[in-house]
Design a protein around this motif. Structure first.
Motif, short mmCIF file in Angstrom:
data_model
loop_
_atom_site.label_atom_id
_atom_site.label_comp_id
_atom_site.label_asym_id
_atom_site.label_seq_id
_atom_site.Cartn_x
_atom_site.Cartn_y
_atom_site.Cartn_z
N ALA A 28 0.83 -1.21 0.00
CA ALA A 28 0.00 0.00 0.00
C ALA A 28 0.86 1.25 0.00
N LEU A 29 1.98 1.23 0.72
CA LEU A 29 2.88 2.38 0.75
C LEU A 29 3.57 2.59 -0.60
N LEU A 53 -5.32 6.50 0.58
CA LEU A 53 -4.51 5.91 -0.49
C LEU A 53 -5.07 6.42 -1.82
N GLN A 54 -4.32 7.26 -2.48
CA GLN A 54 -4.87 8.04 -3.59
C GLN A 54 -5.16 7.23 -4.84
N ASP A 55 -4.46 6.14 -5.05
CA ASP A 55 -4.61 5.40 -6.29
C ASP A 55 -5.44 4.15 -6.04
N GLN A 58 1.06 4.29 -2.72
CA GLN A 58 0.87 5.69 -2.38
C GLN A 58 2.00 6.55 -2.92
N GLY A 96 -9.35 2.55 -0.25
CA GLY A 96 -8.39 3.59 0.12
C GLY A 96 -8.99 4.81 0.78
N THR A 113 -9.64 10.59 1.37
CA THR A 113 -8.86 9.66 0.56
C THR A 113 -7.47 9.53 1.17
N ARG A 118 1.85 8.55 6.20
CA ARG A 118 0.98 8.28 5.05
C ARG A 118 -0.13 7.27 5.35
N LEU A 119 -0.01 6.56 6.47
CA LEU A 119 -0.99 5.52 6.72
C LEU A 119 -1.44 5.48 8.18
N ALA A 161 1.48 7.07 -6.48
CA ALA A 161 0.45 8.07 -6.74
C ALA A 161 0.99 9.48 -6.55
N GLU A 162 1.95 9.64 -5.65
CA GLU A 162 2.56 10.95 -5.41
C GLU A 162 3.59 11.31 -6.47
#
Length: 384
Positions: free
Chosen positions: A131-132, A274-276, A135, A266, A272, A223-224, A138-139
């Motif tokens: 998941a990281l 987790l953006q993706d 993320q 996400g 939101t 981030r999480l 996505a960034e």
């Protein structure tokens, strides 16, 4: 005629009017009064159970408040579900937590264990690493098709050819298809074969730190963990595989929060995290034809065949991972029967932490064990 007689207009000796008496009797009968003992008053309608909640619930990020649900709300028989949990607790479980639509459906703890007791999740935490990665992608800090060498530099493996080393992209580490063995030497072309390889997976920690420019603990926290109410979750250094890496530890409730985040694509309530969402969807699809039961660090139920952790080129097994479980179940599985199950069709998240289950036999399973299907056999038998 006396004055009393004149006031009433009827002689005292005269009979009462029959018509008036008949009308009064009929009225009493119509109203259901005691004038007619044959009439039974209507009974009250039976109580109607409130409908099951139709909307999702998101537990608050701070505090311990967590809305509960009844087994019947989620389609379970309460007695049979309790029996399934009783059995799980006989299998060296420290904690079992079940969420339905975000609500606490059930939880059990062993003696001395509470809702805030941390436990290592071992390889089940691979899904957190994935998941990281998604993320940071996505960034725009990380590209899945970029070479691992871009982030770690040349020589991160023990391959004889730098060109072959550069041919391994980040996505192949997510898919356990790097083509490397446990000594990080090449045994197959990148992407050609599935091999459950922890030393190769550990390279993702370096990729994350290089892409983010931060220690992994900070990447995970900012981030999480801090965004969905996981204050006790930690990533602690480990050289368990001979390579530098990390193992995640957390209470069962916090691991369930991560499962809920994945189940909700996400999003945490209206935020939101987790953006993706497309990455999360892709992570829970087969990453290759060599093992259709594995995505990007997620195990997938419902495939026609599967391969398990073990020696390289382990034979393929026919059938799904857990025949008793729903076909859309995906799982994060770790050593000593650490389990996170996510079942979209049932709106369920389940976590099991503890020691190796006796039903798993004398060998400590790296991921899949006989506990999984035995537990799901009992859970599905509890469905109404």
């Amino acid at each position: 005629m006396t004055r009393r007689d004149r006031l009433h207009g009827i002689p005292l000796s005269a009979p009462r009017p029959l018509a008036r008496l008949t009308t009064t009797t009929a009225l009493l009968t119509t109203l259901g009064c005691a004038a007619d003992p044959a009439v039974t008053p209507p009974t009250a309608p039976p109580p109607v159970a409130p409908p099951a909640p139709s909307v999702w619930y998101t537990p608050p990020i701070t505090g311990t408040a967590w809305t509960t649900a009844r087994p019947a709300d989620a389609g379970f028989d309460s007695t049979a579900l309790a029996a399934a949990l009783d059995w799980a607790m006989t299998q060296n479980s420290d904690a079992v937590v079940i969420l339905w639509r975000g609500r606490l459906l059930a939880e059990r703890y062993a003696a001395g264990v509470t809702a805030t007791t941390r436990g290592p999740v071992f390889s089940a935490g691979k899904t957190i690493t994935g998941a990281l990665v998604g993320q940071l992608a996505a960034e725009g800090r990380l590209q899945l098709d970029s070479s691992v060498t871009r982030y770690l530099g040349a020589g991160w493996s023990r391959m004889a050819s730098p060109a072959l080393e550069r041919a391994i992209p980040v996505r192949h580490l997510l898919a356990m298809a790097s083509g490397l063995d446990d000594s990080l030497r090449t045994v197959a072309p990148p992407g050609a074969r599935f091999y459950y390889n922890n030393p190769a997976y550990y390279q993702l920690f370096g990729v994350l730190e290089a892409a983010a420019g931060q220690p992994l603990s900070q990447v995970a926290a900012t981030r999480l963990f801090s965004r969905i109410g996981m204050p006790l979750a930690l990533a602690f250094p480990s050289t368990d595989t001979g390579e530098p890496g990390f193992i995640y530890t957390m209470p069962a409730r916090e691991f369930a929060r991560f499962g809920l985040l994945v189940l909700r694509h996400g999003r945490w309530d209206t935020t939101t995290v987790l953006q993706d969402s497309a990455f999360l969807t892709r992570a829970r699809q087969p990453s290759g034809t060599d093992n259709p039961a594995y995505g990007w660090l997620w195990w997938l139920n419902g495939s026609a065949s599967h391969r398990t952790p073990g020696p390289y080129l382990l034979p393929t097994n026919a059938g799904p991972l857990f025949p008793a479980a729903p076909s859309d179940l995906v799982a994060a599985l770790g050593k000593d029967d650490k389990k996170l199950y996510v079942v979209p069709s049932l709106d369920l998240v389940l976590v099991r932490l503890g020691d190796r289950a006796p039903i798993s036999g004398g060998i400590s399973p790296a991921a899949i064990s006989t506990f999984d299907n035995a537990f799901w056999t009992r859970l599905m038998a509890a469905r109404r």
